[in-house]
Design an enzyme around this catalytic site. Structure first.
Site, PDB file in Angstrom:
ATOM      1  CG  HIS A 330     -17.968 -15.449   6.701  1.00 39.82           C
ATOM      2  ND1 HIS A 330     -18.540 -14.264   6.307  1.00 39.82           N
ATOM      3  CD2 HIS A 330     -18.855 -16.020   7.551  1.00 39.82           C
ATOM      4  CE1 HIS A 330     -19.716 -14.131   6.889  1.00 39.82           C
ATOM      5  NE2 HIS A 330     -19.929 -15.196   7.650  1.00 39.82           N
ATOM      6  CD  GLU A 331     -18.893 -20.308   7.558  1.00 36.67           C
ATOM      7  OE1 GLU A 331     -19.285 -20.226   8.732  1.00 36.67           O
ATOM      8  OE2 GLU A 331     -19.619 -20.042   6.587  1.00 36.67           O
ATOM      9  CG  HIS A 334     -19.171 -16.649  12.373  1.00 39.07           C
ATOM     10  ND1 HIS A 334     -19.840 -15.529  12.820  1.00 39.07           N
ATOM     11  CD2 HIS A 334     -19.601 -16.855  11.110  1.00 39.07           C
ATOM     12  CE1 HIS A 334     -20.635 -15.083  11.863  1.00 39.07           C
ATOM     13  NE2 HIS A 334     -20.502 -15.862  10.813  1.00 39.07           N
ATOM     14  CD  GLU A 354     -22.995 -13.377   9.098  1.00 38.25           C
ATOM     15  OE1 GLU A 354     -22.542 -13.241   7.945  1.00 38.25           O
ATOM     16  OE2 GLU A 354     -22.933 -14.450   9.709  1.00 38.25           O
ATOM     17  CG  HIS A 414     -26.466 -13.310   6.594  1.00 39.39           C
ATOM     18  ND1 HIS A 414     -27.307 -14.034   7.399  1.00 39.39           N
ATOM     19  CD2 HIS A 414     -25.326 -14.037   6.494  1.00 39.39           C
ATOM     20  CE1 HIS A 414     -26.708 -15.150   7.768  1.00 39.39           C
ATOM     21  NE2 HIS A 414     -25.495 -15.181   7.237  1.00 39.39           N
TER      22      HIS A 414
END
Length: 508
Positions: A330-331, A334, A354, A414
């Site tokens: 996920h990170e 980004h 997101e 989110h």
């Protein structure tokens, strides 16, 4: 989670020197594509909103197998960045014109002058932040191609710190004529929780140096993992071991968390490389780095463009370190989003940002095939007693949206991400009961999924080829349909399923 490239995917090097975009390779094919793309923009100036006062810089070129090229550009007017003016020029083989993907609907006003001073704009921006220790970290004059029309504005970056210890880089657009706040978004993109991930015994990329072994993965761009030891700035100490064994599977050994983070970075790198041919986050072969043991009792994690790094806290009461595979994926996603579409982190584009990280974080988890954390469509299920988010029915978390509505733009990103997460689950798995959940549709339809591989390929192509900084849900439908047509044909089952899955979440 963090990205300091700004609205429209424009570089903030003028604002934060450390946040400069990677240089674009000066290879002749890319330069030729850029020249041809700009020429086509000028030739089609009516639809592309181009005039003599505008200029462009190259961000990226995607070349298809048939020779078609998709040229991503930054737009400037009177030498100023146009936030939201970024676009992708689509060129067929032989330089034929296939149109553009862009969000801007009106060209900037010519000859606009600022009547509000830079210092006054800074004071307005400071008042817009809720962080502590607020300070103006940078200011530049821009054209904002916002929802209320294109206007001259100051983009002010306000630094600070939130109560939970997460750093803040709030981007505030202050109208240069009225002094009003036109828009704002947080540059630090945070995950909501934390929990430990025990991946078992896994291989780690290390480097021998000075009689020790370091968490320095030379096979993956030199990705390094550092121990901040409770600090909140700098890189900390590069994690090293005399035996080339890192951690013992318990939190009593601080290298355990470092091993988890390093492994997650490797799996994410391999996923993007093996699945899409993407060579690192910026597709330039250069690795980011990881920082673990951030602050004290910090139940969060974030990606930062300004350091080009992932940062993980150790969690607090009821939480564990946020170093699970899906969080790592996920990170770093980004960072991929920041270096492609640049989806701004607010409203519907922020929800798509997101969701993109949730989608690819999920696919990273599946790709690892790790028996300690089998692939699923739950986000952060290893972080606490209940998952953070559910892709089959996002509203199960009590806050996320299953279906699109006009009120979606008021939700935290989110939670507005739920619509895209739900779409992706329907596209990949289908509606109704399955081994992964029980997914309803918003229109009562029945969807048969096309699988993770095809669904992921469609979303990746849409992100890298068609989405721009202010793509909303309607634009995401268009982008994914274009991607499905490119990959599988406009009459294909895959194309029809994309259309049906969007309709099933009320995006028509």
């Amino acid at each position: 989670m963090r990205r300091t490239t700004v609205l429209g995917g424009l570089a903030t090097a003028a604002l934060l020197a450390a946040a400069a975009l990677p240089g674009v390779a000066a290879a002749a094919p890319a330069a030729d594509a850029f020249t041809r793309a700009v020429a086509q923009l000028k030739a089609h100036s009516g639809s592309t909103l181009v005039d003599d006062g505008q200029s462009f810089t190259l961000r990226d070129v995607v070349t298809d197998a048939d020779g078609a090229q998709h040229v991503r550009l930054h737009r400037y007017a009177d030498g100023l960045p146009v936030l939201g003016g970024d676009l992708v020029v689509h060129l067929g083989s032989g330089n034929s014109w296939r149109g553009t993907s862009q969000s801007m609907t009106a060209a900037p006003r010519r000859g606009a002058k600022a009547t509000v001073g830079r210092a006054a704009a800074g004071q307005v921006a400071l008042a817009a932040s809720t962080a502590t220790a607020r300070r103006v970290a940078g200011t530049q004059l821009v054209y904002d191609a916002g929802d209320t029309g294109t206007a001259l504005a100051y983009e002010v970056v306000v630094g600070g710190m939130y109560a939970d210890g997460t750093p803040s880089e709030l981007h505030v657009l202050v109208d240069a004529s009225t002094g009003a706040v036109r828009d704002s978004w947080e540059g630090v993109q945070r995950e909501g929780t934390g929990n430990t991930f025990h991946s078992g015994t896994v291989p780690l990329g290390t480097t021998a140096a000075g009689g020790t072994y370091q968490l320095n993965d030379g096979a993956r761009g030199g990705h390094k993992t550092y121990d901040l030891n409770g600090g909140t700035t700098g890189t900390g100490a590069l994690v090293s071991s005399a035996t080339n064994v890192f951690g013992d599977g318990t939190l009593a050994n601080r290298q355990t968390v470092a091993a988890d983070a390093h492994y997650g970075a490797a799996v994410t790198w391999d996923f993007y490389k093996n699945t899409f041919g993407r060579n690192g986050i910026r597709n330039d072969g250069v690795a980011a780095y990881s920082r673990v043991h951030y602050s004290s009792n910090y139940a969060n994690a974030f990606w930062s463009d300004s350091c080009f790094c992932m940062t993980y806290g150790d969690g607090g009461s009821g939480w564990y370190p946020l170093t699970s595979l899906d969080v790592a994926g996920h990170e770093m996603t980004h960072g991929v989003t920041s270096n492609t579409a640049g989806l701004v982190y607010r409203g519907e584009p922020g929800g798509l940002n997101e969701a993109t990280s949730d989608i690819f974080g999920t696919l990273v988890e599946f790709s690892a095939a790790n028996g300690n954390d089998p692939g699923d469509y739950l986000i952060g299920e290893k972080l606490r007693s209940t998952p953070l988010r559910y892709m089959d029915k996002p509203s199960r978390d009590g806050s996320s949206a299953d279906c699109w509505s006009s009120s979606l733009r008021f939700l935290d990103v989110h939670y507005s991400s739920g619509v895209a997460n739900h779409f992706f689950y329907l596209l990949a798995v289908g509606s109704g009961a399955s081994a992964y959940g029980n997914s309803p549709t918003c229109n009562g339809s029945t969807i048969t999924g096309i699988g993770n591989a095809k669904a992921g390929a469609i979303w990746y192509r849409a992100l890298t080829t068609y989405m721009t900084s202010r793509t909303n849900y309607a634009g995401a439908r268009t982008a994914t349909l274009s991607a499905a047509a490119d990959l599988y044909g406009s009459g294909s089952t895959e194309y029809q399923t994309v259309a049906a899955a969007w309709s099933a979440v009320n995006v028509n």
